[in-house]
Scaffold this motif. Structure first.
Motif, short mmCIF file in Angstrom:
data_model
loop_
_atom_site.label_atom_id
_atom_site.label_comp_id
_atom_site.label_asym_id
_atom_site.label_seq_id
_atom_site.Cartn_x
_atom_site.Cartn_y
_atom_site.Cartn_z
N ALA A 154 0.81 -1.33 0.05
CA ALA A 154 -0.12 -0.08 0.05
C ALA A 154 0.85 1.29 -0.08
O ALA A 154 0.34 2.34 -0.38
N GLN A 155 2.05 1.05 0.53
CA GLN A 155 3.09 2.28 0.57
C GLN A 155 3.77 2.40 -0.37
O GLN A 155 4.63 3.47 -0.66
N GLY A 156 3.63 1.57 -1.47
CA GLY A 156 4.38 1.57 -2.79
C GLY A 156 5.84 1.08 -2.59
O GLY A 156 6.79 1.17 -3.72
N LEU A 157 6.14 0.18 -1.71
CA LEU A 157 7.56 -0.10 -1.41
C LEU A 157 7.55 -1.62 -2.11
O LEU A 157 8.68 -2.14 -2.31
N LEU A 158 6.47 -2.24 -2.18
CA LEU A 158 6.44 -3.74 -2.63
C LEU A 158 5.44 -3.85 -3.95
O LEU A 158 4.65 -3.26 -3.75
N PRO A 159 6.04 -4.13 -4.96
CA PRO A 159 5.10 -4.32 -6.24
C PRO A 159 4.04 -5.10 -5.96
O PRO A 159 3.99 -5.99 -4.90
N ALA A 160 2.80 -4.73 -6.62
CA ALA A 160 1.39 -5.37 -6.34
C ALA A 160 1.18 -6.22 -7.75
O ALA A 160 0.32 -5.58 -8.67
N ARG A 161 1.69 -7.31 -7.67
CA ARG A 161 1.37 -8.01 -9.09
C ARG A 161 0.32 -9.17 -8.57
O ARG A 161 0.65 -9.85 -7.75
#
Length: 123
Positions: A22-29
């Motif tokens: 949600a914080q954009g630190l981990l990609p959401a695939r």
């Protein structure tokens, strides 16, 4: 790998992983079935985040390190932005240590003053 496996391998919770996402630190695939999918690079990102959090960094302070890894560097702390975060964090720690040293010295002086004034109480 799925989110549960990533959490287990990284030593964190699925809730934390969702937060990093949600914080954009981990990609959401997402896979076709809607499940989150992660790979070894994602594991490395999470390990970097966790390592920095463990030594007192705020989550937002990990961003330059994550971006450095995403840019293809072998380590997250070789990029100028990461080095700047190190410098800023070190300055904060040095200021905190200086402040705590001042407080310690004042308390020690106060204790010495009290000890010198201390007289047996008579009742």
């Amino acid at each position: 790998m799925r989110i549960g496996e990533l959490a287990q391998r990284a030593g964190t919770s699925t809730r934390s992983l969702r937060y990093y996402e949600a914080q954009g630190l981990l990609p959401a695939r997402r896979a076709a079935n809607g499940h989150r999918e992660y790979d070894e690079n994602d594991l490395r990102l999470v390990q970097e985040i966790r390592s920095l959090l463990e030594i007192g960094f705020a989550l937002e302070e990990t961003r330059p390190f994550v971006e450095c890894l995403r840019a293809g560097h072998a380590a997250g702390d070789v990029c100028p932005a990461s080095i700047e975060v190190y410098r800023r964090k070190l300055a904060e720690l040095n200021a905190g240590i200086a402040r705590l040293s001042e407080i310690r010295d004042r308390l020690a002086a106060q204790l010495e003053t009290v000890s010198e004034r201390k007289r047996p109480c008579s009742r």
